[in-house]
Motif scaffolding. Structure first.
Motif, PDB file in Angstrom:
ATOM      1  N   PHE A 167     -67.356  23.408 -70.259  1.00  0.00           N
ATOM      2  CA  PHE A 167     -67.846  22.883 -71.439  1.00  0.00           C
ATOM      3  C   PHE A 167     -67.132  21.710 -72.254  1.00  0.00           C
ATOM      4  CE2 PHE A 167     -67.899  22.840 -76.299  1.00  0.00           C
ATOM      5  CZ  PHE A 167     -69.556  22.875 -76.412  1.00  0.00           C
ATOM      6  N   MET A 168     -67.611  20.588 -72.479  1.00  0.00           N
ATOM      7  CA  MET A 168     -66.912  19.387 -72.944  1.00  0.00           C
ATOM      8  C   MET A 168     -67.288  18.593 -74.205  1.00  0.00           C
ATOM      9  SD  MET A 168     -66.117  17.757 -69.230  1.00  0.00           S
ATOM     10  CE  MET A 168     -67.861  18.171 -68.862  1.00  0.00           C
ATOM     11  N   SER A 169     -66.675  18.544 -75.015  1.00  0.00           N
ATOM     12  CA  SER A 169     -67.087  17.538 -76.184  1.00  0.00           C
ATOM     13  C   SER A 169     -66.024  16.745 -76.463  1.00  0.00           C
ATOM     14  CB  SER A 169     -67.726  18.295 -77.359  1.00  0.00           C
ATOM     15  OG  SER A 169     -66.273  18.828 -77.964  1.00  0.00           O
ATOM     16  N   CYS A 212     -71.418  17.373 -73.073  1.00  0.00           N
ATOM     17  CA  CYS A 212     -71.798  17.763 -71.575  1.00  0.00           C
ATOM     18  C   CYS A 212     -73.345  18.173 -72.044  1.00  0.00           C
ATOM     19  CB  CYS A 212     -70.903  18.695 -71.002  1.00  0.00           C
ATOM     20  SG  CYS A 212     -71.123  20.449 -71.696  1.00  0.00           S
ATOM     21  N   GLY A 213     -74.060  18.403 -70.682  1.00  0.00           N
ATOM     22  CA  GLY A 213     -75.401  19.058 -70.845  1.00  0.00           C
ATOM     23  C   GLY A 213     -75.821  20.334 -71.490  1.00  0.00           C
ATOM     24  N   ARG A 236     -75.842  13.424 -75.464  1.00  0.00           N
ATOM     25  CA  ARG A 236     -75.799  14.285 -74.456  1.00  0.00           C
ATOM     26  C   ARG A 236     -75.730  13.625 -73.121  1.00  0.00           C
ATOM     27  NH1 ARG A 236     -80.436  17.638 -71.783  1.00  0.00           N
ATOM     28  NH2 ARG A 236     -79.240  19.216 -70.615  1.00  0.00           N
ATOM     29  N   ALA A 237     -74.679  13.855 -72.171  1.00  0.00           N
ATOM     30  CA  ALA A 237     -74.365  13.284 -70.914  1.00  0.00           C
ATOM     31  C   ALA A 237     -74.535  14.655 -69.977  1.00  0.00           C
ATOM     32  CB  ALA A 237     -73.073  12.687 -71.001  1.00  0.00           C
ATOM     33  N   ALA A 258     -70.293   8.015 -68.842  1.00  0.00           N
ATOM     34  CA  ALA A 258     -71.587   8.440 -68.398  1.00  0.00           C
ATOM     35  C   ALA A 258     -72.409   7.848 -69.415  1.00  0.00           C
ATOM     36  CB  ALA A 258     -71.609  10.031 -68.480  1.00  0.00           C
ATOM     37  N   PRO A 259     -73.717   7.282 -68.905  1.00  0.00           N
ATOM     38  CA  PRO A 259     -74.728   7.249 -69.857  1.00  0.00           C
ATOM     39  C   PRO A 259     -75.142   8.193 -70.455  1.00  0.00           C
ATOM     40  CG  PRO A 259     -75.490   7.056 -67.478  1.00  0.00           C
ATOM     41  CD  PRO A 259     -73.970   7.362 -67.464  1.00  0.00           C
ATOM     42  N   LEU A 260     -75.751   8.306 -71.840  1.00  0.00           N
ATOM     43  CA  LEU A 260     -76.062   9.579 -72.474  1.00  0.00           C
ATOM     44  C   LEU A 260     -77.623   9.617 -72.062  1.00  0.00           C
ATOM     45  CD1 LEU A 260     -74.683   9.197 -76.017  1.00  0.00           C
ATOM     46  CD2 LEU A 260     -73.812  10.296 -74.179  1.00  0.00           C
TER      47      LEU A 260
END
Length: 102
Positions: free
Chosen positions: A26-28, A38-39, A59-60, A72-74
């Motif tokens: 889990f990342m932010s 993250c997703g 969100r990516a 990453a593109p959102l």
């Protein structure tokens, strides 16, 4: 394990958080205005059920590291993020810079 990482982008400070979970992370990355994640982020929930909070977030998907989250593109963004110029496809890094300057 939880890891907190300071991240500087063009002189603006952000906080990266990674939580190692079984078979996933889990990342932010956030500042005092908003965050990218993250997703696991449910943008529809933020837009529909929590709209009164005016959350700026994006969100990516498919990312496994904070560096990937920055590049990453959102895949989706909240209505409040759109209001400051963050759109689907904006890189995480560019989205964070728009948050810092808003």
């Amino acid at each position: 394990m939880i890891t907190v990482t300071p991240i500087e982008i063009d002189g603006h400070l952000f906080t990266g958080v990674t939580v190692a979970l079984p078979k996933t992370n889990f990342m932010s990355i956030s500042n005092d205005k908003g965050y990218i994640m993250c997703g696991a982020l449910d943008v529809a929930l933020l837009n529909e059920k929590l709209a009164e909070r005016k959350i700026i977030a994006g969100r990516a998907v498919g990312v496994r590291t904070l560096d990937q989250l920055l590049e990453a593109p959102l895949e989706s963004v909240t209505l409040e993020a759109e209001a400051i110029g963050i759109t689907k496809g904006t890189s995480g890094r560019d989205a964070l810079l728009k948050m810092a300057k808003s």
